[in-house]
Design a protein around this motif. Structure first.
Motif, PDB file in Angstrom:
ATOM      1  N   GLN A 118      10.348  79.709  52.809  1.00 50.41           N
ATOM      2  CA  GLN A 118      11.362  80.465  53.540  1.00 50.41           C
ATOM      3  C   GLN A 118      12.052  79.640  54.623  1.00 50.41           C
ATOM      4  OE1 GLN A 118      11.787  82.257  56.780  1.00 50.41           O
ATOM      5  NE2 GLN A 118      10.365  80.775  57.651  1.00 50.41           N
ATOM      6  N   ASN A 119      11.418  78.591  55.106  1.00 55.30           N
ATOM      7  CA  ASN A 119      11.998  77.813  56.199  1.00 55.30           C
ATOM      8  C   ASN A 119      12.803  76.604  55.721  1.00 55.30           C
ATOM      9  OD1 ASN A 119      12.304  77.634  59.067  1.00 55.30           O
ATOM     10  ND2 ASN A 119      10.943  75.867  59.076  1.00 55.30           N
ATOM     11  N   PHE A 120      12.894  76.390  54.402  1.00 57.59           N
ATOM     12  CA  PHE A 120      13.698  75.289  53.901  1.00 57.59           C
ATOM     13  C   PHE A 120      15.181  75.615  54.052  1.00 57.59           C
ATOM     14  CE2 PHE A 120       9.746  73.890  52.276  1.00 57.59           C
ATOM     15  CZ  PHE A 120       9.884  72.552  51.915  1.00 57.59           C
ATOM     16  N   ASN A 121      15.968  74.583  54.328  1.00 55.21           N
ATOM     17  CA  ASN A 121      17.404  74.763  54.541  1.00 55.21           C
ATOM     18  C   ASN A 121      18.111  75.118  53.233  1.00 55.21           C
ATOM     19  OD1 ASN A 121      16.343  72.478  56.447  1.00 55.21           O
ATOM     20  ND2 ASN A 121      18.106  73.347  57.505  1.00 55.21           N
ATOM     21  N   LEU A 122      19.106  75.978  53.329  1.00 53.01           N
ATOM     22  CA  LEU A 122      19.982  76.253  52.202  1.00 53.01           C
ATOM     23  C   LEU A 122      20.884  75.046  51.962  1.00 53.01           C
ATOM     24  CD1 LEU A 122      20.967  79.886  53.188  1.00 53.01           C
ATOM     25  CD2 LEU A 122      19.617  79.256  51.173  1.00 53.01           C
ATOM     26  N   VAL A 123      21.194  74.775  50.707  1.00 55.29           N
ATOM     27  CA  VAL A 123      22.093  73.680  50.339  1.00 55.29           C
ATOM     28  C   VAL A 123      23.214  74.271  49.498  1.00 55.29           C
ATOM     29  CG1 VAL A 123      22.332  71.469  49.149  1.00 55.29           C
ATOM     30  CG2 VAL A 123      20.197  72.016  50.352  1.00 55.29           C
ATOM     31  N   PRO A 124      24.430  74.408  50.032  1.00 60.74           N
ATOM     32  CA  PRO A 124      25.541  74.921  49.228  1.00 60.74           C
ATOM     33  C   PRO A 124      25.741  74.058  47.980  1.00 60.74           C
ATOM     34  CG  PRO A 124      26.132  74.908  51.541  1.00 60.74           C
ATOM     35  CD  PRO A 124      24.831  74.178  51.433  1.00 60.74           C
ATOM     36  N   GLU A 125      25.926  74.699  46.860  1.00 60.16           N
ATOM     37  CA  GLU A 125      25.990  74.014  45.570  1.00 60.16           C
ATOM     38  C   GLU A 125      27.071  72.942  45.557  1.00 60.16           C
ATOM     39  OE1 GLU A 125      27.062  76.229  41.803  1.00 60.16           O
ATOM     40  OE2 GLU A 125      24.865  76.261  41.689  1.00 60.16           O
ATOM     41  N   GLY A 126      26.694  71.728  45.132  1.00 55.78           N
ATOM     42  CA  GLY A 126      27.642  70.632  44.982  1.00 55.78           C
ATOM     43  C   GLY A 126      27.962  69.871  46.251  1.00 55.78           C
ATOM     44  N   THR A 127      27.381  70.263  47.391  1.00 58.54           N
ATOM     45  CA  THR A 127      27.729  69.596  48.652  1.00 58.54           C
ATOM     46  C   THR A 127      26.794  68.447  48.989  1.00 58.54           C
ATOM     47  OG1 THR A 127      26.342  71.040  50.035  1.00 58.54           O
ATOM     48  CG2 THR A 127      28.604  71.776  49.554  1.00 58.54           C
ATOM     49  N   GLY A 128      25.554  68.493  48.528  1.00 55.57           N
ATOM     50  CA  GLY A 128      24.587  67.466  48.885  1.00 55.57           C
ATOM     51  C   GLY A 128      24.253  67.443  50.363  1.00 55.57           C
ATOM     52  N   THR A 129      24.464  68.579  51.049  1.00 55.64           N
ATOM     53  CA  THR A 129      24.236  68.661  52.497  1.00 55.64           C
ATOM     54  C   THR A 129      23.441  69.919  52.830  1.00 55.64           C
ATOM     55  OG1 THR A 129      26.355  67.563  52.894  1.00 55.64           O
ATOM     56  CG2 THR A 129      25.345  68.706  54.762  1.00 55.64           C
ATOM     57  N   ARG A 130      22.425  69.736  53.653  1.00 50.55           N
ATOM     58  CA  ARG A 130      21.622  70.885  54.067  1.00 50.55           C
ATOM     59  C   ARG A 130      22.340  71.654  55.171  1.00 50.55           C
ATOM     60  NH1 ARG A 130      17.425  66.805  53.615  1.00 50.55           N
ATOM     61  NH2 ARG A 130      16.171  67.257  51.739  1.00 50.55           N
TER      62      ARG A 130
END
Length: 443
Positions: free
Chosen positions: A179-191
């Motif tokens: 639950q504490n892992f950062n979301l990564v928007p698809e295709g951005t390669g950025t947390r």
């Protein structure tokens, strides 16, 4: 649940004396009734001449691998609270033929855990032991049981499960892992700054736990009726203020064992990090077909937070308990969960990420939300979210050592809906993959 009773009184369950959670929960599980007597017979006991002392609990650790679409790694740790390492001190005394009294002290021994760990922090969650339960109780065989103090309240862990204690550690409706892992928007390669818990946040407790939204301990007064034809009614009140009521049933119908849990909670208390006043409905049904070992459980929750959209939680789990070797039962399972509109963290209620709004949560990622925020400052808001998860695994129970080991896989996926100057859009997140090899020893 039967396992709830089992874990509660034999230190395999996670609660105040009923059913696990999860998690922030207290009485989450259900298992085979005959295990209670076996475990209690091997539990260390002591006390004065009038009041007994029973020491029990469990130690659990796992190796958790993860991949978030950017990198991957593996950590050693446990789970949070109810599914982490636990130490119980319970006692009782017989007043007369009808009345008895006792107490419960329970601690979680905090270590690195999958609830707090993230891509940049393998030691998340480490700290001193924490107090879970501290209450006394008095019971009449005819009138029921009253408990006063810090405890699992009536609607905590409405979820029930007949698959076995080890399976509950491996697969639980609460997102103890990730639950504490950062979301990564698809295709951005950025947390993003936003995390998985931010779109799985329960308003009642203000924490991203996905389900079991009343799953915390409360300073409360709780009453449980005597069991009547398998039914038990519970109610509790406390803090400032909440109240709840729950109905549970345990039965056997031919070759089937069944468990039912229904509950309602009304909360206006600031509990862990409560975001707003809310009402919470929960329902759960579980079964075990004894001859084949086939089991299943379905949980539904509906939360009505004041001033926000209603949320829905669905969790399914099914599998089979098979006797394949002399060590003990082998449990194969699959699980699925889906939450809707639990995006309170993106509206400024985030506990772990500290996001103030959706633009803060995704700033600098270069994704759709970030671009909309740059183009329309102040004109972007979160309108909804979908969080889906599935997993599968195998658990081997080792009866001679009162132990269970598991191998599991979990997959998290999500979409966040938003509007930019009134125009609706959506952004998908990279999947979070979790693999774990773990075990628990009960004592």
């Amino acid at each position: 649940m039967a396992l709830c009773a089992m874990l509660a009184s034999a230190s395999l369950c996670l609660g105040s004396g009923t059913a696990a959670s999860a998690d922030l929960a207290g009485n989450c599980c259900a298992d085979l009734e005959e295990r209670i007597a076996e475990l209690e017979a091997t539990t260390a006991r002591k006390g004065n001449k009038k009041v007994s002392l029973m020491i029990s609990g469990w130690v659990t650790e796992q190796i958790m691998g993860w991949s978030d679409g950017i990198s991957s790694d593996a950590y050693v740790g446990t789970s949070l609270n109810d599914l982490g390492t636990r130490l119980h001190f319970d006692g009782s005394a017989q007043i007369n033929a009808e009345w008895s009294a006792g107490y419960s002290l329970r601690f979680d021994v905090t270590g690195a855990n999958g609830f707090v760990q993230d891509a940049n922090n393998a030691k998340g969650g480490e700290g001193p032991p924490g107090l879970l339960n501290s209450y006394w109780w008095i019971k009449s065989d005819k009138l029921g049981r009253v408990a006063v103090g810090r405890q699992s309240h009536a609607s905590d862990d409405t979820w029930v499960d007949l698959s076995g204690a080890g399976s509950i550690f491996a697969a639980n409706l609460v997102i103890f892992d990730g639950q504490n892992f950062n979301l990564v928007p698809e295709g951005t390669g950025t947390r993003a700054k936003a995390r998985w818990g931010d779109i799985a946040t329960c308003y009642t407790v203000g924490v991203g736990i996905f389900a079991d939204c009343g799953g915390d301990r409360t300073n409360s007064v709780r009453y449980d009726t005597p069991t009547w034809n398998g039914f038990v009614v519970s109610t509790s009140w406390g803090e400032d203020d909440f109240w709840d009521v729950a109905l549970r049933h345990s039965g056997e119908f031919g070759s089937f064992k069944t468990l039912l849990g229904l509950s309602y909670q009304d909360n206006s208390s600031e509990r862990i990090n409560t975001i707003t006043d809310s009402q919470l409905w929960q329902a759960n049904f579980a079964f075990l077909h004894t001859p084949t070992g086939i089991f299943g459980s379905v949980h539904y929750g509906h939360e009505t937070p004041d001033g926000f959209k209603d949320t829905d939680q669905l969790y399914l789990k099914a599998g089979v308990r098979a006797n394949l070797n002399p060590l003990g039962a082998t449990v194969f399972y699959g699980e699925y969960g889906h939450d809707k509109d639990m995006f309170s963290g993106l509206l400024g209620g985030a506990v772990f990420s500290g996001t103030t709004d959706i633009c803060d949560g995704f700033a600098g990622t270069g994704g759709r939300i970030d671009n909309a925020c740059l183009a329309n400052p102040g004109g972007v808001e979160a309108t909804g979210s979908k969080f889906s998860r599935f997993g599968f695994g195998v658990v081997q129970e080792i009866d001679a050592a009162s132990m269970a080991v598991w191998l599991k896989y979990k997959n998290h996926s999500a979409d966040v809906d938003f509007s930019s100057n009134g125009a609706g859009q959506s952004e998908s997140m990279e999947n979070l993959h979790i693999y774990a090899l773990g075990g628990a020893v009960f004592f």
